[in-house]
Design an enzyme around this catalytic site. Structure first.
Site, PDB file in Angstrom:
ATOM      1  CG  HIS A 119       4.708  -8.310   6.190  1.00  0.00           C
ATOM      2  ND1 HIS A 119       4.074  -7.765   7.183  1.00  0.00           N
ATOM      3  CD2 HIS A 119       4.505  -7.490   5.102  1.00  0.00           C
ATOM      4  CE1 HIS A 119       3.631  -6.674   7.292  1.00  0.00           C
ATOM      5  NE2 HIS A 119       3.968  -6.355   5.788  1.00  0.00           N
ATOM      6  CG  ASP A 163       6.891   1.152   2.330  1.00  0.00           C
ATOM      7  OD1 ASP A 163       6.675   1.228   3.458  1.00  0.00           O
ATOM      8  OD2 ASP A 163       5.575   0.910   1.732  1.00  0.00           O
ATOM      9  CG  ASN A 175      -1.847  -1.024   1.279  1.00  0.00           C
ATOM     10  OD1 ASN A 175      -2.280  -1.470   0.204  1.00  0.00           O
ATOM     11  ND2 ASN A 175      -2.564  -1.534   2.514  1.00  0.00           N
TER      12      ASN A 175
HETATM   13 ZN   LIG Z   1       3.038   3.759   3.970  1.00  0.00          ZN
END
Ligand SMILES: [Zn+2]
Length: 432
Positions: free
Chosen positions: A310, A306, A279
């Site tokens: 995970h 970014d 996102n």
């Molecule tokens: Zn963000």
């Protein structure tokens, strides 16, 4: 104190010029620079032959998952990956558990960061617990060293809060309000870009206009307040136009883009599966083209990754259910260099600007992204522009492996990294 280091045989590329000089590093600073061979025998020799010697990269958007998400990454694994990627400074995002939104948590995180191999800074939230209700204590957080404020992961939906945040940070030198620009109601439940791929896969989408709606509003608020505003991970042609106009009007607006948004589109999501989910989502070919133009013409100031690790178990949940995000901090230099410099689109000095000096300025990190001249701190990446390597998520330093570049070959790789005068990566390997 570190022993003196001589960086020998390379071409220094910084914001001033490109020049064939050796550098002598003593006690964490560049003590001197001179003709090749000048400093032979004056310290530990670090081989930079056929390589670019540049200010260390600065990644102003990383998620190192400390505190609360250490099964996916922590400050130390994140910083180690960063160093391998030539990154000497990075800024962590505050969407941790608990949220980095007060002075106590900031001090805890920064005290952990003190022993990391590169310089790890932290942002703080704009609203308490990123709940979008109450502003944080900006002055106290600024006093504790925070310069970047963001509710990243979430947007600040309320215009009143956003305006107040821009106003309250006006008097705090170097402070910037950064926005994850996706209107929350417009993207609610959305998994990937709202477009043909989402339709084909039967997945709810996140429309491109959700970014434009927020960026347009925030620019208006920046104009009204005179505040400093930064767009995180910009993803659409629409937003590039808005930021271009804002800059032409002289507003204090900056923007960053991720390597993945500069290269991949929604069409890649089918191939990548959950590794291609983030996102804001990967968009359209026309967005990639507009983002590249904006990066090259100065509308976009910086590349930031970014970096969002995970744990493999989480990314195995499939496209619809896996959490959004991709690794990036260790691969940014190679991916951006190969695509833009080897691709003939960008000069080497512009590469230094968008990966080092300009992001350092946005986040007010004075010790990094500086020209490699005597007296400046020794935060340096030595980059081999001819070295080809193949990216394998399981071989990266991160605790996670969700790279969108799995199996791809890139030409250009970091050879050495010097952070705060210490050789932390030598010949592509961490020194301890
Ligand atoms: Zn963000």
């Amino acid at each position: 104190m570190a022993n003196p280091i001589v960086i020998a045989g390379g071409t220094v590329v910084d914001q001033l010029s490109e020049r064939r000089v050796d550098l002598l590093l003593i006690n964490g600073v560049i003590a001197d620079s001179g003709e090749p061979g000048t400093f032979d025998g004056r310290g530990e020799s670090v081989d930079a032959s056929d390589a670019i010697v540049m200010p260390g990269l600065v990644d102003i958007q990383v998620h190192f998952r400390t505190p609360g998400g250490e099964e996916s990454e922590d400050i130390y694994s994140g910083a180690a990956g960063a160093a391998l990627g030539g990154v000497t400074a990075c800024v962590m995002m505050p969407n941790t558990i608990p949220t980095i939104d007060n002075v106590e948590i900031v001090s805890d995180v920064l005290s952990l960061a003190r022993t990391a191999v590169c310089d790890v800074r932290t942002s703080a939230a704009i609203t308490v617990d990123r709940a979008g209700e109450r502003l944080v204590d900006f002055a106290a957080l600024h006093h504790a060293g925070v310069r970047v404020f963001t509710d990243d992961g979430w947007v600040v939906d309320e215009a009143d809060l956003m305006e107040a945040a821009l106003r309250e940070t006006l008097g705090l030198p170097g402070a910037v309000i950064s926005q994850h620009a996706e209107h929350s109601e417009m993207v609610a439940g959305g998994v990937i870009n709202a477009g043909s791929v989402a339709e084909r896969l039967g997945l709810p989408g996140r429309p491109r206009e959700a970014e434009a709606v927020i960026v347009e509003r925030d620019i208006a608020l920046a104009a009204k307040t005179g505040g400093r505003y930064h767009v995180l991970h910009m993803s659409t042609s629409l937003a590039t136009e808005q930021v271009r106009r804002a800059k032409h009007s002289g507003l204090r607006v900056t923007a960053e883009v991720t390597p993945q948004h500069l290269i991949l589109t929604e069409d890649d999501v089918e191939r990548l599966g959950a590794a291609g989910k983030m996102n804001p989502p990967l968009r359209l070919t026309e967005d990639v083209a507009a983002l590249r133009t904006a990066l090259l013409d100065g509308t976009i100031d910086a590349v930031a990754t970014d970096h969002a690790p995970h744990h493999p178990d989480l990314k195995k949940m499939g496209l619809a259910d896996a959490p959004p995000g991709m690794l990036g901090v260790e691969t940014m230099a190679s991916v951006v260099w190969d695509t833009f410099v080897n691709g003939g689109l960008m000069t080497r000095q512009h590469f230094v600007a968008v990966t080092s000096s300009q992001p350092a300025r946005i986040a007010s990190i004075g010790e990094h992204g500086q020209p490699l001249t005597p007296g400046n701190p020794a935060n340096i990446a030595v980059f081999d522009p001819a070295k080809t390597w193949s990216i394998d998520g399981s071989s990266l330093q991160s605790k996670s492996m969700n790279t969108p570049w799995q199996g791809q070959r890139f030409t250009g790789q970091v050879r050495h990294t010097i952070c705060r005068g210490q050789l932390v990566v030598h010949e592509g390997v961490l020194t301890n």
